[in-house]
Enzyme design. Structure first.
Site, PDB file in Angstrom:
ATOM      1  N   VAL A  79       2.149  -2.249   4.618  1.00 12.08           N
ATOM      2  CA  VAL A  79       1.382  -0.157   4.777  1.00 12.08           C
ATOM      3  C   VAL A  79       3.079   0.166   4.781  1.00 12.08           C
ATOM      4  O   VAL A  79       3.795   0.316   5.665  1.00 12.08           O
ATOM      5  CB  VAL A  79       0.876   0.230   5.596  1.00 12.08           C
ATOM      6  CG1 VAL A  79       0.916   1.251   5.726  1.00 12.08           C
ATOM      7  CG2 VAL A  79      -0.700  -1.141   5.461  1.00 12.08           C
ATOM      8  N   CYS A  80       3.189   1.095   3.307  1.00 11.52           N
ATOM      9  CA  CYS A  80       4.647   2.019   3.477  1.00 11.52           C
ATOM     10  C   CYS A  80       4.638   2.788   4.633  1.00 11.52           C
ATOM     11  O   CYS A  80       3.738   3.683   5.373  1.00 11.52           O
ATOM     12  CB  CYS A  80       4.508   3.010   1.873  1.00 11.52           C
ATOM     13  SG  CYS A  80       6.149   4.255   2.691  1.00 11.52           S
ATOM     14  N   VAL A  81       5.893   2.669   5.488  1.00  6.73           N
ATOM     15  CA  VAL A  81       5.403   3.960   6.787  1.00  6.73           C
ATOM     16  C   VAL A  81       5.899   4.802   6.458  1.00  6.73           C
ATOM     17  O   VAL A  81       5.634   6.024   7.011  1.00  6.73           O
ATOM     18  CB  VAL A  81       7.329   3.558   7.720  1.00  6.73           C
ATOM     19  CG1 VAL A  81       8.576   3.281   6.780  1.00  6.73           C
ATOM     20  CG2 VAL A  81       7.056   4.145   8.649  1.00  6.73           C
ATOM     21  N   GLY A 110       2.821   6.251   5.182  1.00  3.66           N
ATOM     22  CA  GLY A 110       2.113   6.466   6.233  1.00  3.66           C
ATOM     23  C   GLY A 110       1.716   7.282   7.125  1.00  3.66           C
ATOM     24  O   GLY A 110       0.943   7.957   7.723  1.00  3.66           O
ATOM     25  N   PHE A 153       0.690  -1.094  -0.166  1.00  2.00           N
ATOM     26  CA  PHE A 153       0.007  -0.198  -0.012  1.00  2.00           C
ATOM     27  C   PHE A 153       1.009   0.993   0.304  1.00  2.00           C
ATOM     28  O   PHE A 153       1.786   1.701   1.056  1.00  2.00           O
ATOM     29  CB  PHE A 153      -1.015  -0.133   0.978  1.00  2.00           C
ATOM     30  CG  PHE A 153      -2.258  -1.563   0.685  1.00  2.00           C
ATOM     31  CD1 PHE A 153      -3.048  -1.315   0.375  1.00  2.00           C
ATOM     32  CD2 PHE A 153      -1.814  -2.004   2.336  1.00  2.00           C
ATOM     33  CE1 PHE A 153      -3.947  -2.315   0.451  1.00  2.00           C
ATOM     34  CE2 PHE A 153      -2.817  -2.487   1.928  1.00  2.00           C
ATOM     35  CZ  PHE A 153      -3.484  -3.419   1.099  1.00  2.00           C
TER      36      PHE A 153
END
Lengths: 116, 124, 100, 100, 124, 116
Positions: free
Chosen positions: A76-78, A81, A39
């Site tokens: 989920v891309c940190v 995010g 994501f």
């Protein structure tokens, strides 16, 4: 075949996650392996833990959690995010948060990468 | 790692900068990918070519000028190639002189050939 | 009316859709965000903009052209540049409709 | 390559941009989401699609045409309809590029 | 409240349904606005006209078919007018027969006149 | 003049909120009154309390809170918020959450409505 998925748009706003979900279900039914869903961009919102869609609408959070139960890796891309407030407190599972290196890993380990 | 073992990935940048975050987050991904010793290239087509326009100054917008990262992508971050599509430049009244960094200006047919060689295409 | 155009004309129909609703009289056009690319000299939309400026005032937002590296001398003829205060003035003068 | 087109051609340049990259040989086109509007008979893009189907296979996604009230007999000639499993097959056969 | 005191607001729907949520959330707003006894109208231009296409069936998508709300907007929710732009229909190969509900099909010039009378235009 | 603002896009993803912010600051400097900012569609994400942008980037959450301190009313649509996970726990100030009637009220009480 090994298929990796990149999702760049948020839930409800865009149809991207719906198309991705239906694609992934069909791929698994056809015997293919999903290496993971990464994501990125607004895609990170798909893993927001506080989504409360109306009862007569599909629950995207639940659809994705069902995929996870079937063994699909959700990432989920940190960085994307944090920028958007999808952080430890708000993401469905803290272990899903990871770096962009995981997107490259999907490119390396998958036979195909599909962007939604 | 031998050249044969490297995975060929191309970022296909089709979006203008600042109106949306796509190009900024594409750069963030390019920088990270550059560290992994794979064969990473970047192409700019359509409105993506505006990302390389010289003289961007975001002070009045209050946004970060992320375009400064492009010139150092090839040298410091091991991006193999930066391609810019000739036809998209022309349609927008731009030429190589308008761009902030040395890039390979290629026509559609050549870029299409390069796309065919990729293992993964990442559109932004 | 004030027609505010936010998207690049190369990737979106926003400008063309707006043009259909720009009347003869006191309609005014404001290009903002990626909409300012329409105003670049030598680009594909220069002729359309030239037509528009024959009967309507066309403005573009200073902060947005500068961010995108477009200098004032790279703008098509008769395009006027305004800052955010000018944007506010246009909204005060005309009822706005945003095309995105 | 499999060219996946997700946006309406009436509001986005996605289809036109993709057409520039659709080669003669074994390139295949898949219209999904709002991209399926390109395939409607009698619409502005029927001629472009007719050209495309001369040399390339063009598919559109069943779930997306049904949701939008487009019946199969309202599609331009030679457009093939596939379901999500067909979508997966196309991805298996060709390397995908998404135009959105 | 007299007609003169009512605020004239027009939703300008320019987006196709399902690809994005704009039209669904526009309807949600129309329904709410209808309860406040103001002068609310709705216009469909560009891809917005697709929202009214007959025969929408979202079962395979797994999304809600929100288009069923349109036919009852005028009767039950006090929306004064629903306008559809003639030129946008034609360009998309559609006519009044393709639409799911009785609407006022108007040409651009007439719709432009109506827009001029509004206090607020809400684009979706 | 009384100016109402509608924001339909999320932070960082789109420039909408940046343009809206700069417009509002200029309007207030010119002596106009901002009747309120209504956040709809993805616009509700602008009031997510957990945004953590990189330090060298503007903090949109803070910019908006500054406007609030200057008396600008911020209104987050409850329905659009719930669908996206912007609810009591995640919104900056619970009192900002309200219904679509507030958008109509802005249309009624403002001389102009501007959409970003």
């Amino acid at each position: 075949m090994k298929l990796g998925v990149l999702v760049k748009e948020g839930p409800y706003m865009h149809q991207a996650i719906d198309t991705a979900y239906n694609f992934i279900v069909a791929a698994m039914e056809s015997g293919h392996e999903i290496t993971g869903i990464f994501f990125y961009n607004d895609g990170v919102y798909n893993r927001c833990s506080t989504l409360e869609p109306p009862r007569d609408e599909r629950n995207i959070m639940k659809l994705l959690s069902d995929l996870e139960l079937k063994g699909v890796r959700l990432i989920v891309c940190v960085a994307a995010g944090k920028r958007r407030g999808i952080v430890n407190q708000t993401v469905c599972k803290v272990e899903e948060i990871s770096g962009l290196g995981q997107l490259l890993e999907l490119c390396i380990t998958s036979d195909r990468m599909v962007t939604f | 790692m031998s050249e044969q073992e490297k995975t060929k990935v191309m970022f296909v940048c089709r979006t203008a900068p600042y109106g949306t975050v796509y190009e900024q987050e594409a750069i963030e991904a390019m920088v990270m990918f550059g560290a992994y010793e794979q064969d990473i290239s970047v192409s700019f087509v359509g409105d993506g070519v505006f990302s390389l326009k010289k003289g961007q100054d975001t002070a009045l917008l209050g946004k970060k000028n992320f375009s400064m990262a492009y010139p150092i992508l090839i040298d410091d971050f091991e991006i193999s190639h930066i391609y810019v599509e000739k036809e998209s430049l022309e349609e927008r009244g731009l030429s190589g002189d308008d761009l902030m960094t040395e890039v390979e200006i290629v026509d559609r047919n050549s870029l299409k050939q390069k796309m065919n060689e990729m293992k993964a295409l990442l559109p932004f | 009316m004030l027609h505010i155009i936010k998207k690049s004309p190369y990737e979106s129909s926003a400008l063309n859709d707006a043009v259909n609703y720009i009347g003869q009289n006191d309609d005014v056009v404001l290009l903002v965000e990626d909409g300012v690319y329409a105003a670049k000299k030598g680009g594909k939309f220069e002729a359309l903009l030239r037509n528009l400026t024959q009967k309507n005032s066309v403005y573009c937002l200073l902060a947005d052209i500068k961010a995108r590296g477009i200098q004032e001398n790279e703008l098509a003829e008769n395009i006027k540049v305004i800052d955010y205060k000018g944007f506010v003035e246009k909204v005060v003068e005309h009822n706005p409709m945003t095309w995105s």
